[in-house]
Enzyme design. Sequence first.
Site, PDB file in Angstrom:
ATOM      1  CG  ASN A   1     -37.557  17.470  31.497  1.00 24.05           C
ATOM      2  OD1 ASN A   1     -38.486  18.061  32.028  1.00 24.05           O
ATOM      3  ND2 ASN A   1     -37.702  16.274  30.968  1.00 24.05           N
TER       4      ASN A   1
ATOM      5  CG  ASP B   1     -44.696  17.426  31.079  1.00 26.38           C
ATOM      6  OD1 ASP B   1     -43.826  17.074  30.258  1.00 26.38           O
ATOM      7  OD2 ASP B   1     -45.298  16.628  31.819  1.00 26.38           O
TER       8      ASP B   1
ATOM      9  CG  HIS C   1     -39.989  14.503  34.128  1.00 27.66           C
ATOM     10  ND1 HIS C   1     -39.247  14.510  32.967  1.00 27.66           N
ATOM     11  CD2 HIS C   1     -39.431  13.550  34.915  1.00 27.66           C
ATOM     12  CE1 HIS C   1     -38.298  13.605  33.038  1.00 27.66           C
ATOM     13  NE2 HIS C   1     -38.379  13.006  34.210  1.00 27.66           N
TER      14      HIS C   1
ATOM     15  NE  ARG D   1     -44.548  36.174  11.948  1.00 28.21           N
ATOM     16  CZ  ARG D   1     -44.656  36.341  10.624  1.00 28.21           C
ATOM     17  NH1 ARG D   1     -43.956  37.270  10.013  1.00 28.21           N
ATOM     18  NH2 ARG D   1     -45.472  35.569   9.923  1.00 28.21           N
TER      19      ARG D   1
ATOM     20  CG  ASP E   1     -34.188  19.164  19.358  1.00 26.78           C
ATOM     21  OD1 ASP E   1     -34.721  18.050  19.462  1.00 26.78           O
ATOM     22  OD2 ASP E   1     -33.350  19.600  20.182  1.00 26.78           O
TER      23      ASP E   1
ATOM     24  CG  ASP F   1     -36.502  18.610  23.047  1.00 25.80           C
ATOM     25  OD1 ASP F   1     -36.437  17.413  22.707  1.00 25.80           O
ATOM     26  OD2 ASP F   1     -35.501  19.343  23.128  1.00 25.80           O
TER      27      ASP F   1
END
Length: 207
Positions: free
Chosen positions: A81, A90, A86, A137, A73, A116
């Site tokens: 955002n 995106d 938006h 990583r 998350d 997300d």
Amino acid sequence: ISAVHDRHGNVQHYVALFSDMTQMKQRLQLLERDARYDALTQLPNRLLLAERMRQALGKARIYQQKVAIAFIDLDGFKALNDSYGHDWGDRVLQIVAARINATLHEGDTLARLGGDEFVAGLVGLQAVEDSEPLLKRMLAAANAPILIGAQTVEIAASIGVAFYPEHGHEVDGLISKADQAMYLSKKAGGNRLAFCPTRFISVNNEV
């Protein structure tokens, strides 16, 4: 193909009716892809993730291997955002998804669940510890600054991890356990890995 006969019953010729199915097949392929892939990131969606992970768990059962399920998350994504819009959000999702996906090994799967939230399935592990270099990583990839136009965006991720068979034998249960670990990662300040049972590793390898 139909035979055409004369009045004596002899075959005079044949009539064949053909139809080009190319466009129909292409439409079916697109519909099938839409049903299994996320439109924004082109990553697998929840449905395809579940299919692949069920296969991976079955293989792990046979070969006595482990599978890691990582729930990802993004930290601070809602604020970004709201601030930039938006379209920016995106684009950030696309970039982060591509960066994390690029760290995975062949056979692993990164899926977008929505918003997300992402889930990675890491397969073919001989031990729990084998997943840590790759998970670090992934965390670093999500943590890297993002340049969009002339604007640099800072973002990070909270990742919760559960393992087969230690924390469950079903895909949905493992995703749920990884989700719970992810929330513990956020409560600890984000930008870190949280393993189930709880153990934290930050982006700077602090435990």
